[in-house]
Enzyme design. Structure first.
Site, mmCIF file in Angstrom:
data_model
loop_
_atom_site.group_PDB
_atom_site.id
_atom_site.type_symbol
_atom_site.label_atom_id
_atom_site.label_comp_id
_atom_site.label_asym_id
_atom_site.label_seq_id
_atom_site.Cartn_x
_atom_site.Cartn_y
_atom_site.Cartn_z
ATOM 1 N N THR A 1 -5.028 12.958 6.221
ATOM 2 C CA THR A 1 -3.648 13.067 6.716
ATOM 3 C C THR A 1 -3.536 14.276 7.653
ATOM 4 O O THR A 1 -2.980 14.179 8.751
ATOM 5 C CB THR A 1 -2.641 13.162 5.552
ATOM 6 O OG1 THR A 1 -2.946 12.158 4.597
ATOM 7 C CG2 THR A 1 -1.215 12.973 6.040
ATOM 8 N N SER B 1 -7.430 5.551 3.725
ATOM 9 C CA SER B 1 -7.323 4.758 2.489
ATOM 10 C C SER B 1 -7.790 3.326 2.760
ATOM 11 O O SER B 1 -8.471 2.706 1.943
ATOM 12 C CB SER B 1 -5.871 4.707 2.002
ATOM 13 O OG SER B 1 -5.555 5.842 1.241
ATOM 14 N N LYS C 1 4.625 2.383 8.574
ATOM 15 C CA LYS C 1 3.462 3.204 8.915
ATOM 16 C C LYS C 1 2.215 2.323 9.091
ATOM 17 O O LYS C 1 1.490 2.443 10.072
ATOM 18 C CB LYS C 1 3.241 4.204 7.771
ATOM 19 C CG LYS C 1 2.280 5.318 8.065
ATOM 20 C CD LYS C 1 2.064 6.207 6.835
ATOM 21 C CE LYS C 1 3.356 6.844 6.337
ATOM 22 N NZ LYS C 1 3.090 7.839 5.274
ATOM 23 N N LYS D 1 0.848 -1.202 0.000
ATOM 24 C CA LYS D 1 0.000 0.000 0.000
ATOM 25 C C LYS D 1 0.874 1.238 0.000
ATOM 26 O O LYS D 1 1.848 1.308 0.755
ATOM 27 C CB LYS D 1 -0.873 0.009 1.277
ATOM 28 C CG LYS D 1 -1.863 1.154 1.328
ATOM 29 C CD LYS D 1 -3.100 0.847 0.540
ATOM 30 C CE LYS D 1 -4.009 2.054 0.352
ATOM 31 N NZ LYS D 1 -3.580 2.925 -0.769
ATOM 32 N N LYS E 1 5.431 2.150 -2.868
ATOM 33 C CA LYS E 1 5.365 3.541 -3.329
ATOM 34 C C LYS E 1 5.645 3.574 -4.809
ATOM 35 O O LYS E 1 6.332 2.694 -5.342
ATOM 36 C CB LYS E 1 6.423 4.400 -2.616
ATOM 37 C CG LYS E 1 6.068 5.867 -2.584
ATOM 38 C CD LYS E 1 5.091 6.123 -1.468
ATOM 39 C CE LYS E 1 4.804 7.584 -1.261
ATOM 40 N NZ LYS E 1 4.160 7.789 0.034
#
Ligand code: GLU
Length: 418
Positions: A189, A351, A93, A69, A105
């Site tokens: 965020t 998300s 994270k 993710k 990423k």
């Protein structure tokens, strides 16, 4: 000192935390290497008829705890080491907030500020097609990051769906609400940063109201953080974007600044109001303030400026804004730092909610989203705070103790195949 490499920064922190956990090198050896790295060439017909080839990457660091993710970054300075570091940070994270994902990423070397909408769309579609073999709701789920937004996620979702021949909303998160996005995702965020700031101040017996804060960066994360911190009564005395910073010792008019920034191509250098001073980005980081929120890019607080900061608390809203060298200086100076993998996890938490809703075709209210986000952020904060205290380490190492333990345990339980 050699050229700054964010992946070296990741490895150094992992080593430090693994030492505290008493791990042997073989326990965490696999975590030092991304599972899969894909580099793609993206030919695009530009508006003037020429063909330009852009370079793109998708790195999957770990899938031990679930599908990979992480966001997709469009920026001129993207490079493979940066994407590798960002992918690893996503693994940790997701582990620290305990959502069932690994880390990934993506990135494309391009400058969205000079691309037309059509060029952006064609880059996005071809990039998605090139990485399509390795993404999917059960494999790897992209999302927005620096330089990308819900519109780009909509194009990614559509491209993947066209290739599959049916709609696959769960292949990316951060989509527009109309096509399966989660309510609250675009603010998530920043909301997580606000919750983390509140939790940190509470631990120190401080109130949000009237406490000064400086926010570096006015992208999605910086602007929403500034908005929500201001709404909680904090005095936002400094903000900045690529064009420079604004300072007002009595507090800036954040709603007014955000309204001004809505004009296409508007930058802070063009904003003027009584009592507001224009300052350079370096000076912004050195302002006297209780809280500093770096919400821009990596490597902003480093060996060269860490001893010049004038804050008491740093809440890392960006990924990797502080180098290992700076961490040491800040620790010796008694500056409390709440790390990125905790402080900015609100985005990926929502998300996760979006992906769950897509899979179930069952949608939640914004209230539900925000309530569950707060529960997860509060729980993760307490866990990091407690483990850091128990082990006499900084919160960054505390967060990594939790994250590495969860990831290594998952790997151990699954075993090495074959
Ligand atoms: N790009 C964001 C991050 O760095 C969000 C990633 C996601 O939602 O998958 O955390």
């Amino acid at each position: 000192m050699g050229k700054y490499n964010p992946y070296d920064n990741v490895l150094a922190v992992v080593e430090n935390a693994a030492k505290v956990l008493g791990y042997k090198e073989s326990d965490y050896e696999a975590l030092k290497y991304p599972e899969r790295e894909l580099k793609v060439s993206i030919p695009v017909q530009m508006d003037d008829g020429s063909v330009k080839v852009f370079e793109g990457f998708r790195v999957q660091h770990s899938t031990s705890r679930g599908p990979a993710k992480g966001g997709v970054r469009f920026h001129p300075n993207v490079n493979q080491d940066e994407v590798k570091a960002l992918a690893a940070w996503m693994t940790f994270k997701c582990a620290v907030v305990n959502i069932p994902y690994g880390g990934a990423k993506g990135g494309v070397i391009c400058d969205p500020t000079v691309l037309s909408e059509g060029e952006m769309r064609r880059i996005t579609r071809r990039f998605t097609a090139m990485i399509a073999p390795i993404i999917g709701p059960d494999q790897d789920v992209p999302a927005p990051d620096v330089g990308t937004n819900p519109k780009v996620m909509g194009w990614m979702m559509d491209t993947y769906s066209m290739l599959k021949g049916h709609c696959v909303p769960g292949v990316v998160t951060g989509k527009p609400i109309e096509i399966g996005g989660a309510l609250g995702r675009s603010e998530a965020t920043g909301r997580g940063v606000m919750i983390t700031t509140k939790n940190t101040l509470a631990k120190l017996g401080m109130e949000m109201a009237g406490t000064s804060v400086v926010v570096q960066g006015m992208g999605n994360v910086g602007s929403i953080s500034a908005k929500l911190l201001h709404a909680e009564g904090m005095k936002v005395i400094g903000v900045s974007d690529v064009s420079g910073g604004l300072y007002c010792k009595d507090g800036l008019d954040i709603p007014g600044i955000l309204e001004y920034l809505k004009t296409p191509k508007a930058l802070l250098e063009g904003y003027n109001a009584p009592g507001v001073e224009h300052i350079a980005n370096e000076a912004l980081l050195e302002l006297e303030t209780t809280v500093l929120v770096p919400a821009a890019l990596e490597n902003q607080i480093h060996g060269g400026n860490a001893d010049k900061l004038n804050c008491k608390i740093i809440i890392e809203a960006a990924n990797g804004p502080t180098t290992v060298e700076a961490d040491e200086i800040l620790k010796n100076r008694g500056i409390l730092l709440i790390p990125d993998i905790l402080a900015n996890a609100g985005g990926v938490v929502v998300s996760y909610f979006e992906w769950v809703q897509n899979i179930q075709s069952m949608y939640w209210t914004e209230e539900d989203v925000n309530k569950r986000l707060k529960e997860i952020m509060d729980r993760a904060f307490e866990a990091v705070w407690d483990i850091a205290k128990e082990n006499g380490v900084e919160p960054r190492i505390g967060a990594y103790l939790i994250a590495i333990k969860r990831t290594v345990e998952a790997k151990k339980l699954r075993g090495i195949w074959p």
